[in-house]
Design an enzyme around this catalytic site. Structure first.
Site, PDB file in Angstrom:
ATOM      1  N   HIS A   1      15.382   2.052   2.011  1.00 51.78           N
ATOM      2  CA  HIS A   1      16.623   2.922   2.162  1.00 51.78           C
ATOM      3  C   HIS A   1      17.326   2.545   3.671  1.00 51.78           C
ATOM      4  O   HIS A   1      17.786   3.384   4.016  1.00 51.78           O
ATOM      5  CB  HIS A   1      16.204   4.276   2.181  1.00 51.78           C
ATOM      6  CG  HIS A   1      15.660   4.560   0.822  1.00 51.78           C
ATOM      7  ND1 HIS A   1      16.386   5.187  -0.202  1.00 51.78           N
ATOM      8  CD2 HIS A   1      14.518   4.755   0.460  1.00 51.78           C
ATOM      9  CE1 HIS A   1      15.676   5.539  -1.341  1.00 51.78           C
ATOM     10  NE2 HIS A   1      14.507   5.133  -0.977  1.00 51.78           N
TER      11      HIS A   1
ATOM     12  N   ASN B   1      15.857  10.827  -5.426  1.00 55.16           N
ATOM     13  CA  ASN B   1      16.691   9.428  -5.599  1.00 55.16           C
ATOM     14  C   ASN B   1      17.816   9.854  -6.653  1.00 55.16           C
ATOM     15  O   ASN B   1      17.901  11.181  -7.270  1.00 55.16           O
ATOM     16  CB  ASN B   1      15.799   8.595  -6.307  1.00 55.16           C
ATOM     17  CG  ASN B   1      14.987   8.012  -5.201  1.00 55.16           C
ATOM     18  OD1 ASN B   1      15.421   7.953  -4.076  1.00 55.16           O
ATOM     19  ND2 ASN B   1      13.765   7.301  -5.426  1.00 55.16           N
TER      20      ASN B   1
ATOM     21  N   HIS C   1      12.185  14.127   5.631  1.00 56.67           N
ATOM     22  CA  HIS C   1      10.820  14.075   5.297  1.00 56.67           C
ATOM     23  C   HIS C   1      10.645  15.113   4.202  1.00 56.67           C
ATOM     24  O   HIS C   1      10.773  16.366   4.484  1.00 56.67           O
ATOM     25  CB  HIS C   1      10.018  14.665   6.601  1.00 56.67           C
ATOM     26  CG  HIS C   1       8.442  14.509   6.793  1.00 56.67           C
ATOM     27  ND1 HIS C   1       7.832  14.570   5.403  1.00 56.67           N
ATOM     28  CD2 HIS C   1       7.758  14.426   7.779  1.00 56.67           C
ATOM     29  CE1 HIS C   1       6.753  14.449   5.815  1.00 56.67           C
ATOM     30  NE2 HIS C   1       6.245  14.440   7.059  1.00 56.67           N
TER      31      HIS C   1
HETATM   32 FE1  HDE Z   1      10.732   7.222   0.373  1.00 58.25          FE
HETATM   33  N1  HDE Z   1      10.352   6.394   2.043  1.00 58.25           N
HETATM   34  N2  HDE Z   1       8.506   6.547  -0.193  1.00 58.25           N
HETATM   35  N3  HDE Z   1      10.776   7.679  -1.564  1.00 58.25           N
HETATM   36  N4  HDE Z   1      12.577   7.647   0.646  1.00 58.25           N
HETATM   37  C1  HDE Z   1      11.185   6.396   3.074  1.00 58.25           C
HETATM   38  O1  HDE Z   1      11.214   6.788   5.302  1.00 58.25           O
HETATM   39  C2  HDE Z   1       7.657   6.557   0.835  1.00 58.25           C
HETATM   40  C3  HDE Z   1       9.844   7.773  -2.715  1.00 58.25           C
HETATM   41  C4  HDE Z   1      13.403   8.431  -0.222  1.00 58.25           C
HETATM   42  O2  HDE Z   1      18.052   8.427   3.768  1.00 58.25           O
HETATM   43  C5  HDE Z   1      11.146   6.046   4.479  1.00 58.25           C
HETATM   44  O3  HDE Z   1      12.671   7.578   7.085  1.00 58.25           O
HETATM   45  C6  HDE Z   1       6.396   6.307   0.400  1.00 58.25           C
HETATM   46  C7  HDE Z   1      10.093   8.750  -3.648  1.00 58.25           C
HETATM   47  C8  HDE Z   1      14.584   8.484   0.456  1.00 58.25           C
HETATM   48  O4  HDE Z   1      16.723   8.395   5.672  1.00 58.25           O
HETATM   49  C9  HDE Z   1       9.414   5.963   4.140  1.00 58.25           C
HETATM   50  C10 HDE Z   1       6.698   6.620  -1.059  1.00 58.25           C
HETATM   51  C11 HDE Z   1      11.515   9.062  -3.379  1.00 58.25           C
HETATM   52  C12 HDE Z   1      14.580   7.722   1.494  1.00 58.25           C
HETATM   53  C13 HDE Z   1       9.296   6.137   2.665  1.00 58.25           C
HETATM   54  C14 HDE Z   1       8.029   7.063  -1.378  1.00 58.25           C
HETATM   55  C15 HDE Z   1      11.918   8.686  -2.072  1.00 58.25           C
HETATM   56  C16 HDE Z   1      13.414   7.488   1.836  1.00 58.25           C
HETATM   57  C17 HDE Z   1      11.500   4.865   5.194  1.00 58.25           C
HETATM   58  C18 HDE Z   1       5.738   6.618  -2.078  1.00 58.25           C
HETATM   59  C19 HDE Z   1      12.316  10.120  -4.368  1.00 58.25           C
HETATM   60  C20 HDE Z   1      15.684   7.626   2.588  1.00 58.25           C
HETATM   61  C21 HDE Z   1      12.540   5.142   6.313  1.00 58.25           C
HETATM   62  C22 HDE Z   1       4.791   7.463  -1.861  1.00 58.25           C
HETATM   63  C23 HDE Z   1      11.985  11.114  -4.710  1.00 58.25           C
HETATM   64  C24 HDE Z   1      15.785   8.666   3.530  1.00 58.25           C
HETATM   65  C25 HDE Z   1      12.354   6.672   6.141  1.00 58.25           C
HETATM   66  C26 HDE Z   1      17.045   8.623   4.344  1.00 58.25           C
HETATM   67  C27 HDE Z   1      12.728   6.704   2.808  1.00 58.25           C
HETATM   68  C28 HDE Z   1       7.951   6.426   2.025  1.00 58.25           C
HETATM   69  C29 HDE Z   1       8.469   6.946  -2.457  1.00 58.25           C
HETATM   70  C30 HDE Z   1      13.121   9.034  -1.516  1.00 58.25           C
HETATM   71  C31 HDE Z   1       8.754   4.546   4.568  1.00 58.25           C
HETATM   72  C32 HDE Z   1       5.109   6.142   0.993  1.00 58.25           C
HETATM   73  C33 HDE Z   1       9.259   8.868  -5.041  1.00 58.25           C
HETATM   74  C34 HDE Z   1      15.791   9.046  -0.335  1.00 58.25           C
HETATM   75  O5  HDE Z   1       8.851   6.714   5.100  1.00 58.25           O
END
Ligand code: HDE
Length: 694
Positions: free
Chosen positions: A79, A152, A343
Site C-alpha cells: 500500500h 480493501n 492499525h
Molecule cells: Fe495490511 N498492511 N496486512 N491488509 N493493509 C499494511 O501497514 C498486513 C490486509 C491494508 O493506508 C502495512 O502501515 C498483514 C488485509 C491497508 O496506510 C502492514 C496482513 C487488509 C493498508 C500490513 C495484511 C489489509 C495496509 C504496510 C495479513 C484488508 C494501508 C504499511 C495478515 C482488510 C493502510 C502499514 C494505509 C497496510 C500488514 C492483510 C488492508 C505491513 C500482516 C486482509 C488498507 O503492516
C-alpha cells in the site's frame, strides 16, 4: 463523578482545529534557519574566495543539505502508493441495540475522519490505474479515541493465516533478481504462489475482475474483510462485517483504458479525488453492516472466521447505518497521507475482534511497521495520528517525543500522584475485551472448516454478467500469458478447472496449455446479484465530458447541452487543437480547457461534438481528433454529436456507429428533440457494453 477529561466535545471540525496549530504558511514571511535565525543569502554557499572551497562553517548550507538528505522515510511495504482526504461520518440511527460505540449512537454527531486510499503492489511513484486491490483505510477520530477501519475494495483476502503474508507479498512484488515488473501481478512468481496456494482462488477471481481497475476511488466499495464483533452495553456480542457503499455506484475502467491512463496520467485516481473535493463535491459512502448472532456461528456452509469467504448479501442482508462524507483535501501529502498510521487494533468500546487468524496477525504487524517507517514509538503524536480526545499514560520518552510530561511519576500503581493516570472502569469508558471462551491444544494447523477454496470462487463466477465474465477471461489471459514458465501456466489452468470448466478452457486457449481432461468444477449454482457491477447505481453526476470544438462551433448546439450538463452536475472540458479562446458562429467566446496534445479520450467518461461547419472542418485536420472519438467509441463510452459533428463521428468511428447504443445524435431540429437529456442519460449509464465495437 463524571470524569470525562474533555472527551465529549468532538465534532466535525475537531480534527481540523487540532491540525491548525501545526500548519505553517510561508507566505509573507522572512526566511530563517530551523533555529529561527534570519538567513541573509540562500543561493551561494560560504566560500574561501569566490572560486575557493566551501567552508565547514557554513551552518546554513549544512542544515539545509542535511535536512534534504533525510527527507525520505521508508515507503510502506504494501500500500505504498496512496492518497488521503478528510471528512466526517454520521450514523443514521442509534446502534445501541448492537454496539455501545459512542460514534454510532447519535445521528446529530459528525465524527471527523481521514481516509487513505491506496494500491497494494506498486511503489510510491507507480501508476494509479494498474490492476490491483485498492486499500480503503478510514480513521475515525471519536470522542473515545481513534477507531481505524483498515479495509480493501475487495471483501475477501488471498490467504487465511497471517504467517503467509510475507510469502504472498514477496510473490507479487517485483522479482528480486531484476526488480520487474513494477506494480503488476502479471509475472511468474505471483502465479506460482497462486497455483501452489489454493486458498487464493476466490480472491483471484475478484482480482481478475473489473473490481481491480476502478474508475475512481469515489466509485468503489470498501470492506472490512474480517469478521469483527459488535458488543452492546449489556455485553451481548454479534459477529459483524463492515461495508462501504459509494453513493455514485461501483464502476470500473476498461483494461485497455487503464493501461493507457497509467502512462497518460499516472495520478488519475488521486487527481479525480482531489479535483472533486476542490470543486466542492461531497464524496459519499454509506456504511453498512452484516450481522450474525453468536448462536448462528455454525449455521453456514463456510466458516465465518475464514477471510477468504464473504457472507452473501442475499443470506445476510447489509444494514445501512450511516454515511461518510469526504469534503476537505489534505494540506500536505507527506504530513498527512504519508505519515498516517492505521492499525486494525485501534478500536473503541463496542467493537472487538474475532479469532480470524489473518486479523490476529495484522494486530501485530501494523504497530511494528510504524516503528520502522515513522522512526520510533511516538508516531501517535504526529498531527494526523493524534486522537482528538485527550490521552494520558505512563509511556514516556523515545525518539521525537513531543509531549512534555510533568512531574516525577511515570508508573502505575503509585501513591505520590494519587494513582493517576488511573485505569477507567467499563462504565467510565474503559475498554474491556469481550470475554470469549477459548479452549484448545497448542497446535500449528488450520481448521478443516477453512478447507473449501472453490465454492465461493464459483459463486463469484456465477454472479457475473456475460461481459464481466469476458473481462475476467481476458484478465487471466493477460496475466497468465505473461508467465514464462509453461508449467506454472498449466498449474493455474488446472487450479481454475476446479472453479469452472469453461473458465479453465477459456484461459487455456489463450495461454498455450491444454485444459485438464476432467471437469472438476465446483457444483455450486448459487448466484449473488449484489456481486455484479451490472446491478450497481448508475448516475450522471460528476462524470467528465470532453467537448471537441474549434473556432466556428455551433453556439446553440453547445449551449443547450451545457445547460443539461449543469443540471446533472456533469463536468465539461473544452478540448481543441490549441489553448486560448474560440468563438462560435453566433459570437459566443469560450476558453479552451485542454488540447488534443495534452489530453486523451481515456481521461473522460464521454465525448460531445457540437456542430458548426468551420469547427468540424478544422477538427478534421487533426488525426488526434478522430483517434479521440474512435477510442471513446471502442471503450463503450457515451458520445453525443450534433449537426456536422455527426459527420466527424461517423468518419472516425465508422458508419455503423450512429445506430450503436450510447451514441446520441441530433441532425438539425434543435428545439424539439430532447438530445441533451438523452445524452445525459447515456453518460449516466457509464459504459454501453452491448455496442458492436469492431
Ligand atoms: Fe495490511 N498492511 N496486512 N491488509 N493493509 C499494511 O501497514 C498486513 C490486509 C491494508 O493506508 C502495512 O502501515 C498483514 C488485509 C491497508 O496506510 C502492514 C496482513 C487488509 C493498508 C500490513 C495484511 C489489509 C495496509 C504496510 C495479513 C484488508 C494501508 C504499511 C495478515 C482488510 C493502510 C502499514 C494505509 C497496510 C500488514 C492483510 C488492508 C505491513 C500482516 C486482509 C488498507 O503492516
Amino acid at each position: 463523578m463524571n470524569n470525562n477529561d474533555g472527551r465529549r466535545n468532538v465534532n466535525e471540525h475537531s480534527k481540523d482545529q487540532q491540525l491548525e496549530q501545526y500548519r505553517s504558511d510561508n507566505r509573507g514571511k522572512k526566511m530563517t534557519t530551523n533555529q529561527g535565525l534570519r538567513v541573509s543569502e540562500d543561493e551561494h554557499s560560504l566560500k574561501a574566495g569566490v572560486r575557493g572551497p566551501t567552508l565547514m562553517e557554513d551552518f546554513h548550507f549544512r542544515e539545509k543539505m542535511t535536512h534534504f538528505d533525510h527527507e525520505r522515510i521508508p515507503e510502506r511495504v504494501v500500500h505504498a502508493r496512496g492518497f488521503g482526504a478528510h471528512g466526517y461520518f454520521q450514523v443514521y440511527e442509534p446502534m445501541t441495540k448492537y454496539t455501545k460505540a459512542k460514534f454510532l449512537q447519535d445521528p446529530s454527531v459528525k465524527t471527523p475522519v481521514f481516509v487513505r486510499f491506496s494500491t497494494v503492489a506498486g511503489s510510491r511513484g507507480s501508476g494509479d490505474t494498474v490492476r490491483d486491490v485498492r486499500g480503503f483505510a478510514t480513521k475515525f477520530y471519536t470522542e473515545e479515541g481513534n477507531y481505524d477501519l483498515v479495509g480493501n475494495n475487495i471483501p475477501v483476502f488471498f490467504i487465511q493465516d497471517a504467517i503467509k503474508f510475507p510469502d504472498l507479498v514477496h510473490s507479487f512484488k517485483p522479482e528480486p533478481n531484476n526488480e520487474m515488473p513494477q506494480a503488476s501481478t502479471a509475472h511468474d512468481t505471483f502465479w506460482d504462489f497462486v497455483a501452489n496456494n489454493e486458498e487464493t482462488a476466490h480472491m483471484i477471481m475478484w482480482a481478475m475482475s473489473d473490481r481491480a481497475i476502478p474508475r475512481s476511488y469515489r466509485m468503489m466499495e470498501g470492506f472490512g474483510v474480517h469478521t469483527f464483533r459488535f458488543v452492546n452495553e449489556e455485553g451481548k456480542a454479534r459477529f459483524v462485517k463492515f461495508h462501504w457503499k459509494p453513493v455514485l455506484g461501483v464502476h470500473s475502467l476498461v483494461w485497455d483504458e487503464a493501461q493507457t491512463i497509467a502512462g497518460k496520467d499516472p495520478d488519475y485516481h488521486r487527481r479525480d479525488l482531489w479535483e472533486a473535493i476542490e470543486r466542492g463535491d461531497e464524496v459519499e459512502y454509506e456504511l453498512g453492516v452484516q450481522m450474525i448472532d453468536e448462536e448462528d456461528e455454525f449455521k453456514f456452509d463456510f466458516d465465518i472466521l475464514d477471510p477468504t469467504k464473504l457472507w452473501p448479501e442475499e443470506m445476510v442482508p447489509v444494514k445501512i447505518i450511516g454515511k461518510m462524507t469526504l469534503n476537505r483535501n489534505q494540506d500536505n501529502v507527506f504530513a498527512e497521507t504519508e505519515q498516517a498510521a492505521f492499525h486494525p487494533g485501534h478500536v473503541v468500546p463496542g467493537i472487538d475482534f474475532t479469532n480470524d487468524p489473518l486479523l490476529q496477525g495484522r494486530l501485530f504487524s501494523y504497530t511494528d511497521t510504524q516503528l520502522i517507517r515513522l522512526g520510533g514509538p511516538n508516531f501517535h503524536e504526529i498531527p494526523i495520528n493524534r486522537p482528538v480526545c485527550p490521552f494520558h499514560n505512563n509511556q514516556y520518552d523515545g525518539y521525537h517525543r513531543m509531549t512534555i510530561n510533568k512531574g516525577p511519576v511515570a508508573y502505575h500503581k503509585n501513591s505520590l500522584q494519587n494513582n493517576d493516570p488511573a485505569p477507567a472502569s467499563e462504565e467510565e469508558g474503559g475498554y474491556v475485551h469481550y470475554e470469549e471462551k477459548v479452549e484448545g491444544k497448542k497446535i500449528r494447523r488450520r481448521s478443516e472448516s477453512f478447507n473449501d477454496h472453490y465454492s465461493q470462487a464459483k459463486l463469484f463466477w456465477n454472479s457475473m454478467s456475460p461481459v464481466e465474465k469476458e473481462h475476467i477471461i481476458s484478465a487471466f489471459r493477460f496475466e497468465v500469458g505473461k508467465v514464462k514458465s509453461k508449467d506454472v501456466r498449466r498449474q493455474v489452468v488446472h487450479m481454475f478447472n476446479r472453479v469452472d470448466r469453461e473458465l479453465a478452457k477459456q484461459i487455456a486457449a489463450g495461454v498455450g496449455v491444454e485444459p485438464p481432461e476432467k471437469d472438476e468444477g465446483s457444483n455450486v449454482t448459487f448466484k449473488s446479484p449484489a456481486l455484479s457491477q451490472e446491478n450497481t447505481v448508475k448516475l450522471p453526476q460528476t462524470r467528465t465530458v470532453a467537448i471537441l470544438a474549434e473556432q466556428g462551433f455551433d453556439d446553440e448546439d453547445l449551449s443547450r447541452v451545457l445547460k443539461e450538463f449543469k443540471k446533472a452536475d456533469i463536468i465539461p472540458d473544452i478540448v481543441s487543437s490549441a489553448l486560448g479562446v474560440i468563438k462560435g458562429t453566433g459570437g459566443t467566446e469560450i476558453e479552451v480547457g485542454n488540447t488534443l496534445q495534452t489530453v486523451d479520450s481515456v481521461l473522460y467518461d464521454a465525448v460531445y461534438i457540437p456542430g458548426g461547419q468551420e469547427s468540424i472542418e478544422r477538427l478534421q485536420l487533426h488525426k488526434a481528433a478522430s483517434d479521440f472519438i474512435n477510442e471513446a467509441f471502442g471503450h463503450y463510452k457515451a458520445i453525443g454529436a450534433a449537426g456536422k459533428g455527426i459527420d466527424l463521428l461517423l468518419s472516425a468511428a465508422g458508419s455503423h456507429a450512429a445506430a450503436q447504443p450510447g451514441i446520441i445524435t441530433s441532425r438539425d431540429d434543435k428545439s424539439k428533440d430532447d438530445f441533451g437529456k438523452k445524452l445525459v442519460e447515456a453518460i449516466g449509464g457509464h459504459r454501453h457494453w452491448d455496442r458492436q465495437v469492431s
